[in-house]
Design a protein around this motif. Sequence first.
Motif, PDB file in Angstrom:
ATOM      1  N   PRO A 218      11.813   1.872  48.869  1.00 36.27           N
ATOM      2  CA  PRO A 218      10.052   2.652  48.439  1.00 36.27           C
ATOM      3  C   PRO A 218      10.752   3.152  46.890  1.00 36.27           C
ATOM      4  CG  PRO A 218      10.848   3.467  50.721  1.00 36.27           C
ATOM      5  CD  PRO A 218      12.011   2.546  50.087  1.00 36.27           C
ATOM      6  N   GLN A 219       9.471   2.808  46.237  1.00 32.14           N
ATOM      7  CA  GLN A 219       9.902   3.607  45.253  1.00 32.14           C
ATOM      8  C   GLN A 219      10.121   4.971  44.125  1.00 32.14           C
ATOM      9  OE1 GLN A 219       9.374   1.793  41.948  1.00 32.14           O
ATOM     10  NE2 GLN A 219       9.524   2.987  41.019  1.00 32.14           N
ATOM     11  N   LYS A 220       9.084   5.444  45.720  1.00 29.80           N
ATOM     12  CA  LYS A 220       9.402   6.626  45.316  1.00 29.80           C
ATOM     13  C   LYS A 220      10.778   7.177  45.158  1.00 29.80           C
ATOM     14  CE  LYS A 220       9.026   8.144  50.635  1.00 29.80           C
ATOM     15  NZ  LYS A 220       7.965   8.546  51.351  1.00 29.80           N
ATOM     16  N   TYR A 221      11.945   6.833  46.133  1.00 21.63           N
ATOM     17  CA  TYR A 221      13.553   6.665  46.368  1.00 21.63           C
ATOM     18  C   TYR A 221      13.880   7.088  44.926  1.00 21.63           C
ATOM     19  CZ  TYR A 221      13.555   6.451  51.075  1.00 21.63           C
ATOM     20  OH  TYR A 221      12.715   7.368  52.322  1.00 21.63           O
ATOM     21  N   ILE A 222      13.401   5.625  43.821  1.00 22.12           N
ATOM     22  CA  ILE A 222      13.757   5.468  42.598  1.00 22.12           C
ATOM     23  C   ILE A 222      12.920   6.537  41.537  1.00 22.12           C
ATOM     24  CG2 ILE A 222      13.221   3.707  40.370  1.00 22.12           C
ATOM     25  CD1 ILE A 222      15.097   3.079  42.695  1.00 22.12           C
ATOM     26  N   ASP A 223      12.194   7.310  41.794  1.00 22.42           N
ATOM     27  CA  ASP A 223      11.415   7.869  41.489  1.00 22.42           C
ATOM     28  C   ASP A 223      12.384   9.772  41.210  1.00 22.42           C
ATOM     29  OD1 ASP A 223       9.500   6.378  40.759  1.00 22.42           O
ATOM     30  OD2 ASP A 223       8.225   7.293  41.998  1.00 22.42           O
ATOM     31  N   LYS A 224      13.065   9.030  42.169  1.00 24.15           N
ATOM     32  CA  LYS A 224      13.310  10.926  42.544  1.00 24.15           C
ATOM     33  C   LYS A 224      15.717  10.228  42.080  1.00 24.15           C
ATOM     34  CE  LYS A 224      11.611  11.844  47.293  1.00 24.15           C
ATOM     35  NZ  LYS A 224      11.444  12.458  48.918  1.00 24.15           N
ATOM     36  N   PHE A 260       3.950   1.107  54.742  1.00 28.65           N
ATOM     37  CA  PHE A 260       2.937   1.042  54.309  1.00 28.65           C
ATOM     38  C   PHE A 260       3.254   2.142  52.921  1.00 28.65           C
ATOM     39  CE2 PHE A 260       1.366   1.431  58.846  1.00 28.65           C
ATOM     40  CZ  PHE A 260       1.145  -0.112  58.316  1.00 28.65           C
ATOM     41  N   ASP A 261       4.767   2.500  52.161  1.00 28.56           N
ATOM     42  CA  ASP A 261       4.674   3.333  51.057  1.00 28.56           C
ATOM     43  C   ASP A 261       4.825   2.090  49.965  1.00 28.56           C
ATOM     44  OD1 ASP A 261       4.470   5.616  51.707  1.00 28.56           O
ATOM     45  OD2 ASP A 261       7.175   5.918  52.374  1.00 28.56           O
ATOM     46  N   GLU A 262       4.561   2.447  48.620  1.00 27.21           N
ATOM     47  CA  GLU A 262       4.819   1.422  47.681  1.00 27.21           C
ATOM     48  C   GLU A 262       6.628   0.849  47.777  1.00 27.21           C
ATOM     49  OE1 GLU A 262       4.027  -1.776  44.054  1.00 27.21           O
ATOM     50  OE2 GLU A 262       3.028  -0.214  46.067  1.00 27.21           O
TER      51      GLU A 262
END
Length: 345
Positions: A218-224, A260-262
């Motif tokens: 998930p892109q949000k893991y990278i964002d974190k 369903f996450d990006e």
Amino acid sequence: MTTVVPIESAEAAASVRPGRIGVLLVNLGTPDTADASGVRVYLKEFLSDPRVIEDQGLKWKLVLNGIILRIRPSRKARDYQKIWNNARNESPLKTITRAQSDKLAASISDHDHVVVDWAMRYGNPSIRSGIEALTAQGCDRLLVVPLYPQYSAATSATVCDEVFRVLAGMRAQPTLRVTPPYYDDPDYIEALAVSINAHLSTLPFQPELIVASFHGMPQKYIDKGDPYQAQCVATTEALRRRMGLDASKLLLTFQSRFGFDEWLRPYTDKTMEQLAKDGVRRIAVVTPGFSADCLETLEEIAQENAEIFRHNGGEQFAAIPCLNDSEAGMDVIRQLVLRELQGWI
């Protein structure tokens, strides 16, 4: 004056003599059986890990237990059956990881106080059983080797989490070391290039380009703050330099998205579709994020993505094997292990 050493002191001195060194290779994991029951057990352990699915709240538990574990195991079992090692009744990942362990042990056998074993983060043999087996053989020092070239919290870190959980219950803990990621290690990049060129030389066609497909997240893991994407990019750029290819001839993509996450883009399957529609007829795919062939390489890439490519107009597709227990692949693991054992051997 003669000094008399109490029996208790002599026994204590004997008990603290330097022991052996354990090396534990760890890969992701595999079901014990290629049926829905075996896959369900595996998926439950895997998807219940907060490193893999960070939000383990009530909503996720309802989705996992009420939908995913009822529907997905049967479908994934069919995928496993396509690649299953029927002779050993196990997944190829287990077969290859065992072979990597055996060959590593043979290659460093001159260090007779080093014991090599292997484990899976999810499924069997477990990390707990591996550590217990090594300490039972007198290992008071332990080198854990996560077999992931690129670091991610969902892979390397969760291996460490489980190792720490096991050690937390031990009175006499072994001294611990963990190998770092090796995403840009010159030996690793050289091994990849040699392996790719060797495989390309056996093909009856010349690929127009090569796709380097890494497992997605998930892109949000990278964002974190997860460094995984940056390390995948570094691997790909180093491989391009070594092979003399530019970004148009060695593409970077991400596979295996779920939910369903990006997720990290570009997606491998969408890239296969678009390349074929754009007129590319011959491609090869390499998977530099995997140290051993598994469901994601043997079924998802070599079968599913090959079909996507051909269905949209592509003609010739080659899936390049992982380094596995090849001579080049084992040299990478051996050099990594010997480097991290410095001071112990």
